[in-house]
Design an enzyme around this catalytic site. Structure first.
Site, PDB file in Angstrom:
ATOM      1  N   LYS A 185       0.842  -1.191   0.000  1.00 14.67           N
ATOM      2  CA  LYS A 185       0.000   0.000   0.000  1.00 14.67           C
ATOM      3  C   LYS A 185       0.883   1.249   0.000  1.00 14.67           C
ATOM      4  O   LYS A 185       1.482   1.608   1.011  1.00 14.67           O
ATOM      5  CB  LYS A 185      -0.884   0.016   1.253  1.00 14.67           C
ATOM      6  CG  LYS A 185      -1.781   1.232   1.293  1.00 14.67           C
ATOM      7  CD  LYS A 185      -1.830   1.796   2.708  1.00 14.67           C
ATOM      8  CE  LYS A 185      -2.402   3.181   2.788  1.00 14.67           C
ATOM      9  NZ  LYS A 185      -1.909   4.164   1.856  1.00 14.67           N
ATOM     10  N   GLU A 260       9.853   1.906  10.399  1.00 14.06           N
ATOM     11  CA  GLU A 260      10.783   3.000  10.091  1.00 14.06           C
ATOM     12  C   GLU A 260      10.009   4.276  10.332  1.00 14.06           C
ATOM     13  O   GLU A 260       9.129   4.629   9.539  1.00 14.06           O
ATOM     14  CB  GLU A 260      11.234   2.939   8.628  1.00 14.06           C
ATOM     15  CG  GLU A 260      11.939   1.654   8.231  1.00 14.06           C
ATOM     16  CD  GLU A 260      13.310   1.514   8.840  1.00 14.06           C
ATOM     17  OE1 GLU A 260      13.838   2.484   9.397  1.00 14.06           O
ATOM     18  OE2 GLU A 260      13.843   0.393   8.788  1.00 14.06           O
ATOM     19  N   CYS A 294      13.016  11.777   6.753  1.00 14.91           N
ATOM     20  CA  CYS A 294      13.057  11.286   8.133  1.00 14.91           C
ATOM     21  C   CYS A 294      14.438  11.520   8.713  1.00 14.91           C
ATOM     22  O   CYS A 294      14.598  11.706   9.906  1.00 14.91           O
ATOM     23  CB  CYS A 294      12.693   9.812   8.163  1.00 14.91           C
ATOM     24  SG  CYS A 294      13.635   8.851   6.990  1.00 14.91           S
ATOM     25  N   GLU A 391       9.650  16.595  15.156  1.00 16.67           N
ATOM     26  CA  GLU A 391       9.983  16.452  13.738  1.00 16.67           C
ATOM     27  C   GLU A 391       9.136  17.452  12.947  1.00 16.67           C
ATOM     28  O   GLU A 391       7.907  17.403  12.990  1.00 16.67           O
ATOM     29  CB  GLU A 391       9.658  15.027  13.285  1.00 16.67           C
ATOM     30  CG  GLU A 391      10.000  14.784  11.836  1.00 16.67           C
ATOM     31  CD  GLU A 391       9.732  13.349  11.413  1.00 16.67           C
ATOM     32  OE1 GLU A 391       8.619  12.862  11.642  1.00 16.67           O
ATOM     33  OE2 GLU A 391      10.652  12.725  10.851  1.00 16.67           O
TER      34      GLU A 391
HETATM   35  P1  NAD Z   1       1.843   8.633   7.693  1.00 18.73           P
HETATM   36  O1  NAD Z   1       2.162   7.842   8.892  1.00 18.73           O
HETATM   37  O2  NAD Z   1       0.766   9.622   7.765  1.00 18.73           O
HETATM   38  O3  NAD Z   1       1.458   7.656   6.485  1.00 18.73           O
HETATM   39  C1  NAD Z   1       2.296   6.601   6.100  1.00 18.73           C
HETATM   40  C2  NAD Z   1       1.464   5.528   5.430  1.00 18.73           C
HETATM   41  O4  NAD Z   1       0.578   4.960   6.402  1.00 18.73           O
HETATM   42  C3  NAD Z   1       0.572   6.044   4.299  1.00 18.73           C
HETATM   43  O5  NAD Z   1       0.573   5.096   3.264  1.00 18.73           O
HETATM   44  C4  NAD Z   1      -0.791   6.136   4.974  1.00 18.73           C
HETATM   45  O6  NAD Z   1      -1.877   6.021   4.088  1.00 18.73           O
HETATM   46  C5  NAD Z   1      -0.748   4.932   5.902  1.00 18.73           C
HETATM   47  N1  NAD Z   1      -1.690   4.982   7.017  1.00 18.73           N
HETATM   48  C6  NAD Z   1      -2.363   6.051   7.515  1.00 18.73           C
HETATM   49  N2  NAD Z   1      -3.133   5.678   8.556  1.00 18.73           N
HETATM   50  C7  NAD Z   1      -2.945   4.350   8.725  1.00 18.73           C
HETATM   51  C8  NAD Z   1      -3.423   3.386   9.658  1.00 18.73           C
HETATM   52  N3  NAD Z   1      -4.283   3.715  10.619  1.00 18.73           N
HETATM   53  N4  NAD Z   1      -2.980   2.113   9.561  1.00 18.73           N
HETATM   54  C9  NAD Z   1      -2.087   1.766   8.620  1.00 18.73           C
HETATM   55  N5  NAD Z   1      -1.607   2.625   7.696  1.00 18.73           N
HETATM   56  C10 NAD Z   1      -2.021   3.904   7.747  1.00 18.73           C
HETATM   57  O7  NAD Z   1       3.225   9.295   7.249  1.00 18.73           O
HETATM   58  P2  NAD Z   1       3.488  10.282   6.033  1.00 18.73           P
HETATM   59  O8  NAD Z   1       2.922  11.611   6.386  1.00 18.73           O
HETATM   60  O9  NAD Z   1       3.071   9.631   4.765  1.00 18.73           O
HETATM   61  O10 NAD Z   1       5.091  10.356   6.010  1.00 18.73           O
HETATM   62  C11 NAD Z   1       5.821  11.172   6.871  1.00 18.73           C
HETATM   63  C12 NAD Z   1       6.361  10.404   8.062  1.00 18.73           C
HETATM   64  O11 NAD Z   1       7.074   9.257   7.629  1.00 18.73           O
HETATM   65  C13 NAD Z   1       7.345  11.207   8.861  1.00 18.73           C
HETATM   66  O12 NAD Z   1       7.076  11.077  10.240  1.00 18.73           O
HETATM   67  C14 NAD Z   1       8.690  10.577   8.540  1.00 18.73           C
HETATM   68  O13 NAD Z   1       9.659  10.720   9.517  1.00 18.73           O
HETATM   69  C15 NAD Z   1       8.320   9.169   8.316  1.00 18.73           C
HETATM   70  N6  NAD Z   1       9.331   8.498   7.479  1.00 18.73           N
HETATM   71  C16 NAD Z   1      10.259   7.674   8.069  1.00 18.73           C
HETATM   72  C17 NAD Z   1      11.250   7.070   7.301  1.00 18.73           C
HETATM   73  C18 NAD Z   1      12.294   6.180   7.933  1.00 18.73           C
HETATM   74  O14 NAD Z   1      12.988   5.483   7.218  1.00 18.73           O
HETATM   75  N7  NAD Z   1      12.443   6.150   9.242  1.00 18.73           N
HETATM   76  C19 NAD Z   1      11.290   7.294   5.934  1.00 18.73           C
HETATM   77  C20 NAD Z   1      10.355   8.130   5.359  1.00 18.73           C
HETATM   78  C21 NAD Z   1       9.370   8.736   6.150  1.00 18.73           C
END
Ligand code: NAD
Length: 489
Positions: A185, A260, A294, A391
């Protein structure tokens, strides 16, 4: 399937299940934006739990055949995916740049990273085949022990929007190499590049049901996927609150997770550091992808003797950036990915003003359109400020002066996060001695942020659980089985 996806003004209502595009059970859609032009470029289905059910059934059906496919053969499929991405390098990079807002050069770099990752795990699959049955010490002279690695099973993979194609490659390539079947997804904010991936996988000839792609949001797909009993493992990249929700869901049935999550990474500049190198690494650490990383090094800890000169150099470099159309060659920084993300970062700018935080960065003119936030350096940020602790995920850099290395290390480690860090010092040994004391998963010493496929990626503390890339990235999708038996003379 839609013969060739018409990216612009298309309605994406289909899910890729069992090697075919099938209509989603959801009737609701959400817009997909071009964050520079501030226009809708597509509509994407929100997805439905029934889509998850169908994809899990397909993946479970495909599992016995795929996990027993010889590893070297699985490697050939991964090479074919890499070749498919390579042959679409230009359209995919342009699409990613358009949908995410990142400069085209960065989108090309993402694509090359993704291709390298599929190639790396193609070779890792071959090596996995060669180590099956590895003889280990059985602990008794009349016994022998062998180690075998089996695929964990059907895995649910969930990714965010900041590095389309890369975050997914870091999960898909090792999962497929290990013999897992997948329900993937991508983010609903950047579904377009990932949607093209389904075409690539189909062309590579993967058996039906091995790779399933579900478009949709957290409610329609993410949460139902996380709690689905037919999923044996979840690998999630994204925010901490959602990561915690995924982990709670996975606790039903004691299913493993790889997480992650977020970061608030430090960059330490010591007294003997080279000023220009420090400036360049600070700039890359906070301005690449408009700070939506991130691993953004968003907390600068600089020795007091160098601080004024470095601050001035950063302000000058920030003021010289060209903000504009991500597809234009002269653009250094594009818009943030969405209006919501821009507003989130702007709220921190407002908070800084409330807290009377000090930024001398000459403010760049914002392009007439696009979800831009101009970069800023805040000096003397109190450690109690939310700007220092949280963050931000945008181009806002918070700085503090330190009087020695020990103070820098203490401040660097004073965070709930532990993803990454950069150390800039006069010589690499000095930098490494600091790096050893940092509570993070990756430290770059006098080096830009690199994450090659043979490396490792992941964080300590609240930044996550597990490691991606390299051997650990493959192990994340394998179960080790030890067989002990008498030696047959
Ligand atoms: P997010 O957590 O809002 O969404 C991530 C994914 O989770 C999306 O595909 C979203 O649709 C899905 N999602 C949303 N609600 C969900 C639920 N209840 N259950 C399961 N899946 C669900 O994050 P974002 O805004 O897309 O990305 C930014 C965040 O990602 C930042 O906090 C960043 O630090 C983190 N990030 C971490 C890494 C790493 O390697 N550590 C890499 C990239 C981004």
């Amino acid at each position: 399937m839609p013969a060739s996806i018409n990216i612009y003004n298309d309605t994406l209502s289909e899910q890729f299940i069992d090697n075919a595009w099938v209509p989603s059970k959801s009737e609701t859609h959400r817009p997909v934006f071009d964050p520079y032009r501030e226009i809708r470029i597509a509509e994407v289905t929100c997805g439905d739990p029934a889509d998850v059910d169908a994809a899990v059934v397909a993946a479970r059906r495909a599992l016995p055949g795929w996990r027993t496919t010889p590893e070297a053969k699985r490697g050939e499929y991964l090479q074919a995916i890499a070749a498919g991405l390579e042959s679409r390098r230009q359209p995919l990079a342009e699409l990613s740049s358009r949908n995410n807002g990142k400069p085209l050069a960065e989108a090309y770099q993402d694509l090359d990273d993704a291709i390298a990752c599929y190639r790396y795990y193609a070779k890792a699959a071959v090596a996995l085949g060669q180590r099956q049955g590895k003889v280990e010490d059985a602990g008794q002279p009349d016994l022998e022990a062998r180690h075998y690695w089996d695929a964990i099973g059907v895995v649910g993979l969930i990714t965010p929007w900041n590095f389309p194609l890369v975050s997914s490659a870091w999960k898909l390539a090792p999962a497929l190499a290990a013999g897992c079947t997948v329900v993937f997804k991508p983010s609903e904010i950047t579904p377009l590049p990932e949607q093209m991936l389904a075409e690539v996988v189909m062309e590579a000839g993967l058996p039906s049901g091995v790779f399933n792609l579900l478009l949709g949001d957290g409610e329609g797909i993410g949460a139902p996927l996380s709690r689905h009993p037919g999923i044996d493992k979840l690998s999630f990249t994204g925010s901490n609150p959602v990561g915690e929700a995924v982990m709670r869901a996975a606790s039903q049935g004691v299913r493993p997770v790889s997480l992650e999550l977020g970061g608030k990474s430090p960059i330490i500049v010591t007294e003997d550091a080279d000023l220009e190198l420090a400036r360049d690494l600070v700039m890359a650490g906070i301005c690449y992808n408009a700070g939506q990383m991130c691993s953004a090094t968003s907390r600068l800890l600089v020795h007091e003797r160098l601080a004024d000169d470095l601050y001035a150099a950063i302000d000058t470099a920030m003021a010289a950036l060209h903000l504009g159309d991500p597809l234009a060659a002269e653009t250094d920084m594009g818009p943030l990915v969405s209006a919501a993300q821009r507003d989130r970062v702007q709220a921190y700018v407002a908070l800084a003003a409330e807290e009377e935080l000090y930024s001398e960065t000459p403010l760049l003119a914002r392009p007439k359109r696009g979800f831009f936030v101009v970069p800023r350096l805040y000096r003397k940020v109190p450690t109690t400020s939310r700007l220092w602790q949280e963050e931000i995920f945008g181009p806002l850099l918070c700085a503090r002066r330190v009087s020695d290395d020990a103070e820098a290390v203490d401040l660097a480690n004073d965070s709930d996060f532990g993803l990454a860090a950069t150390v800039v010092a006069g010589d690499p040994d000095h930098a490494e001695s600091i790096a050893r004391r940092l509570e993070v998963g990756n430290v770059w010493c006098n080096s830009e942020q690199l994450a090659p496929p043979q490396g490792s990626w992941g964080g300590m503390k609240c930044s996550g659980i597990g490691r991606e890339l390299g051997d650990s990235g493959l192990d994340a999708y394998l179960e080790l089985k030890r067989i002990t038996r008498p030696i047959k003379y």
